[in-house]
Write a protein that holds these residues in place. Structure first.
Motif, PDB file in Angstrom:
ATOM      1  N   SER A  17       0.834  -1.214   0.000  1.00 20.79           N
ATOM      2  CA  SER A  17       0.000   0.000   0.000  1.00 20.79           C
ATOM      3  C   SER A  17       0.865   1.258   0.000  1.00 20.79           C
ATOM      4  CB  SER A  17      -0.926   0.023   1.223  1.00 20.79           C
ATOM      5  OG  SER A  17      -1.827  -1.037   1.171  1.00 20.79           O
ATOM      6  N   VAL A  18       1.923   1.262   0.796  1.00 19.41           N
ATOM      7  CA  VAL A  18       2.822   2.417   0.860  1.00 19.41           C
ATOM      8  C   VAL A  18       3.516   2.613  -0.489  1.00 19.41           C
ATOM      9  CG1 VAL A  18       4.943   3.299   1.912  1.00 19.41           C
ATOM     10  CG2 VAL A  18       3.140   2.341   3.350  1.00 19.41           C
ATOM     11  N   VAL A  19       3.989   1.540  -1.087  1.00 19.11           N
ATOM     12  CA  VAL A  19       4.653   1.621  -2.391  1.00 19.11           C
ATOM     13  C   VAL A  19       3.670   2.116  -3.456  1.00 19.11           C
ATOM     14  CG1 VAL A  19       5.716   0.246  -4.244  1.00 19.11           C
ATOM     15  CG2 VAL A  19       6.431  -0.080  -1.871  1.00 19.11           C
ATOM     16  N   ALA A  20       2.452   1.601  -3.446  1.00 16.09           N
ATOM     17  CA  ALA A  20       1.439   2.022  -4.420  1.00 16.09           C
ATOM     18  C   ALA A  20       1.098   3.497  -4.231  1.00 16.09           C
ATOM     19  CB  ALA A  20       0.181   1.170  -4.299  1.00 16.09           C
ATOM     20  N   ALA A  21       0.940   3.938  -2.971  1.00 10.75           N
ATOM     21  CA  ALA A  21       0.633   5.349  -2.700  1.00 10.75           C
ATOM     22  C   ALA A  21       1.788   6.246  -3.144  1.00 10.75           C
ATOM     23  CB  ALA A  21       0.329   5.547  -1.220  1.00 10.75           C
ATOM     24  N   ALA A  22       3.020   5.827  -2.895  1.00 11.01           N
ATOM     25  CA  ALA A  22       4.186   6.615  -3.300  1.00 11.01           C
ATOM     26  C   ALA A  22       4.263   6.708  -4.828  1.00 11.01           C
ATOM     27  CB  ALA A  22       5.465   6.005  -2.731  1.00 11.01           C
ATOM     28  N   ALA A  23       4.035   5.587  -5.504  1.00  8.38           N
ATOM     29  CA  ALA A  23       4.064   5.581  -6.973  1.00  8.38           C
ATOM     30  C   ALA A  23       2.971   6.492  -7.530  1.00  8.38           C
ATOM     31  CB  ALA A  23       3.898   4.167  -7.505  1.00  8.38           C
ATOM     32  N   PHE A  24       1.780   6.417  -6.938  1.00 10.42           N
ATOM     33  CA  PHE A  24       0.686   7.275  -7.366  1.00 10.42           C
ATOM     34  C   PHE A  24       1.040   8.744  -7.138  1.00 10.42           C
ATOM     35  CE2 PHE A  24      -3.218   9.652  -6.431  1.00 10.42           C
ATOM     36  CZ  PHE A  24      -3.874   9.502  -7.638  1.00 10.42           C
ATOM     37  N   GLY A  25       1.624   9.044  -5.996  1.00  9.47           N
ATOM     38  CA  GLY A  25       2.028  10.409  -5.673  1.00  9.47           C
ATOM     39  C   GLY A  25       3.064  10.947  -6.646  1.00  9.47           C
ATOM     40  N   LEU A  27       3.575   9.876  -9.776  1.00 15.30           N
ATOM     41  CA  LEU A  27       2.911  10.062 -11.071  1.00 15.30           C
ATOM     42  C   LEU A  27       2.031  11.310 -11.071  1.00 15.30           C
ATOM     43  CD1 LEU A  27       1.919   6.402 -12.017  1.00 15.30           C
ATOM     44  CD2 LEU A  27       3.623   7.857 -13.116  1.00 15.30           C
ATOM     45  N   LEU A  28       1.304  11.529  -9.977  1.00 17.51           N
ATOM     46  CA  LEU A  28       0.460  12.707  -9.867  1.00 17.51           C
ATOM     47  C   LEU A  28       1.321  13.982  -9.887  1.00 17.51           C
ATOM     48  CD1 LEU A  28      -2.392  13.864  -9.490  1.00 17.51           C
ATOM     49  CD2 LEU A  28      -2.012  13.705  -7.020  1.00 17.51           C
ATOM     50  N   GLY A  29       2.403  13.970  -9.139  1.00 21.03           N
ATOM     51  CA  GLY A  29       3.298  15.118  -9.094  1.00 21.03           C
ATOM     52  C   GLY A  29       3.908  15.427 -10.444  1.00 21.03           C
ATOM     53  N   GLY A  31       2.670  14.578 -13.329  1.00 18.57           N
ATOM     54  CA  GLY A  31       1.567  15.022 -14.187  1.00 18.57           C
ATOM     55  C   GLY A  31       1.208  16.482 -13.950  1.00 18.57           C
ATOM     56  N   VAL A  32       1.105  16.877 -12.690  1.00  9.22           N
ATOM     57  CA  VAL A  32       0.776  18.268 -12.357  1.00  9.22           C
ATOM     58  C   VAL A  32       1.901  19.195 -12.826  1.00  9.22           C
ATOM     59  CG1 VAL A  32       0.450  19.889 -10.442  1.00  9.22           C
ATOM     60  CG2 VAL A  32      -0.789  17.717 -10.469  1.00  9.22           C
ATOM     61  N   TYR A  33       3.150  18.797 -12.581  1.00  8.23           N
ATOM     62  CA  TYR A  33       4.289  19.613 -13.022  1.00  8.23           C
ATOM     63  C   TYR A  33       4.277  19.770 -14.544  1.00  8.23           C
ATOM     64  CZ  TYR A  33       8.972  21.105 -14.217  1.00  8.23           C
ATOM     65  OH  TYR A  33      10.018  21.792 -14.755  1.00  8.23           O
ATOM     66  N   THR A  34       4.056  18.676 -15.255  1.00  9.10           N
ATOM     67  CA  THR A  34       4.033  18.713 -16.717  1.00  9.10           C
ATOM     68  C   THR A  34       2.913  19.611 -17.215  1.00  9.10           C
ATOM     69  OG1 THR A  34       4.969  16.491 -16.821  1.00  9.10           O
ATOM     70  CG2 THR A  34       3.844  17.288 -18.807  1.00  9.10           C
ATOM     71  N   ALA A  35       1.732  19.495 -16.613  1.00 10.88           N
ATOM     72  CA  ALA A  35       0.601  20.327 -17.020  1.00 10.88           C
ATOM     73  C   ALA A  35       0.888  21.805 -16.769  1.00 10.88           C
ATOM     74  CB  ALA A  35      -0.662  19.893 -16.283  1.00 10.88           C
ATOM     75  N   ALA A  36       1.512  22.105 -15.643  1.00 11.01           N
ATOM     76  CA  ALA A  36       1.847  23.501 -15.333  1.00 11.01           C
ATOM     77  C   ALA A  36       2.932  24.011 -16.282  1.00 11.01           C
ATOM     78  CB  ALA A  36       2.303  23.626 -13.885  1.00 11.01           C
ATOM     79  N   TYR A  37       3.957  23.206 -16.524  1.00 13.02           N
ATOM     80  CA  TYR A  37       5.055  23.591 -17.410  1.00 13.02           C
ATOM     81  C   TYR A  37       4.556  23.827 -18.834  1.00 13.02           C
ATOM     82  CZ  TYR A  37       9.527  23.471 -19.860  1.00 13.02           C
ATOM     83  OH  TYR A  37      10.601  23.790 -20.645  1.00 13.02           O
ATOM     84  N   ALA A  38       3.630  22.995 -19.274  1.00 11.57           N
ATOM     85  CA  ALA A  38       3.083  23.098 -20.634  1.00 11.57           C
ATOM     86  C   ALA A  38       1.965  24.140 -20.730  1.00 11.57           C
ATOM     87  CB  ALA A  38       2.561  21.738 -21.085  1.00 11.57           C
ATOM     88  N   LYS A  39       1.640  24.770 -19.614  1.00 10.43           N
ATOM     89  CA  LYS A  39       0.602  25.809 -19.572  1.00 10.43           C
ATOM     90  C   LYS A  39      -0.750  25.269 -20.038  1.00 10.43           C
ATOM     91  CE  LYS A  39       4.160  29.183 -20.563  1.00 10.43           C
ATOM     92  NZ  LYS A  39       4.755  30.035 -21.558  1.00 10.43           N
ATOM     93  N   VAL A  40      -1.080  24.043 -19.643  1.00 11.45           N
ATOM     94  CA  VAL A  40      -2.309  23.398 -20.067  1.00 11.45           C
ATOM     95  C   VAL A  40      -3.557  24.230 -19.755  1.00 11.45           C
ATOM     96  CG1 VAL A  40      -3.804  21.393 -19.654  1.00 11.45           C
ATOM     97  CG2 VAL A  40      -1.369  21.072 -20.116  1.00 11.45           C
ATOM     98  N   PRO A  41      -3.676  24.857 -18.585  1.00 10.92           N
ATOM     99  CA  PRO A  41      -4.892  25.642 -18.328  1.00 10.92           C
ATOM    100  C   PRO A  41      -5.138  26.741 -19.369  1.00 10.92           C
ATOM    101  CG  PRO A  41      -3.721  25.284 -16.280  1.00 10.92           C
ATOM    102  CD  PRO A  41      -2.818  24.798 -17.392  1.00 10.92           C
ATOM    103  N   ALA A  42      -4.076  27.300 -19.930  1.00 10.92           N
ATOM    104  CA  ALA A  42      -4.231  28.357 -20.937  1.00 10.92           C
ATOM    105  C   ALA A  42      -4.954  27.836 -22.178  1.00 10.92           C
ATOM    106  CB  ALA A  42      -2.873  28.924 -21.324  1.00 10.92           C
TER     107      ALA A  42
END
Length: 160
Positions: A17-25, A27-29, A31-42
């Motif tokens: 569970s800890v490994v799965a949560a860390a992997a998810f975290g 991937l989420l991080g 993904g969020v960084y990539t979306a922000a860097y690529a200016k996806v909201p714009a």
């Protein structure tokens, strides 16, 4: 003396569970960084400068900004359907994924060519905005099944 029965199995599930949560975290991080860097909201808006975020589109943006359409139409007005918000954002999402993939891989031609589907959307957009100017021409063609193709003769409009 051994621990309680099943303790080892619980410890294994906890570790998993800890490994799965860390992997998810992670991937989420990423993904969020990539979306922000690529200016996806714009890309959810309609500012034409957003289209120039990708250097491959800079020439198109520059030519649009000098065109007759710059004061009256944005990229979205010509390149997205006018038949509803859902279809608009579906096309925007599809085009965005394709553009991002091509830009990321560098796999796009020097002379960008519009896809047939997008050409149909652009043509429909011409008719949407210039309906009154094309009524007589379309009435003359009424007996035929031929679709009016504005972009066949006016391909440079918007990107003069």
């Amino acid at each position: 003396m051994a621990g309680k029965p099943g303790a080892k199995a619980r410890r294994g599930r906890t570790t998993l569970s800890v490994v799965a949560a860390a992997a998810f975290g992670v991937l989420l991080g990423v993904g969020v960084y990539t979306a922000a860097y690529a200016k996806v909201p714009a890309y959810l808006g309609s500012d034409p400068a957003t289209c120039a975020n990708c250097h491959a589109m800079q020439d198109h943006y520059d030519s649009w900004s000098k065109s007759s359409h710059a004061k009256v139409a944005t990229c979205n007005d010509c390149h997205l359907p006018h038949d509803g918000v859902i279809s608009k954002y579906l096309v925007k999402a599809e085009d965005g994924v394709l553009h991002a993939a091509k830009f990321t891989t560098g796999n796009y031609p020097e002379n960008i060519v519009i896809r047939d589907k997008n050409l149909d959307i652009a043509n429909a957009s011409c008719l949407y905005c210039h309906d009154d100017l094309t009524d007589q021409m379309r009435a003359t063609m009424g007996a035929t099944d031929e679709q009016v193709s504005c972009v066949r003769c006016h391909s440079g409009v918007g990107h003069e």
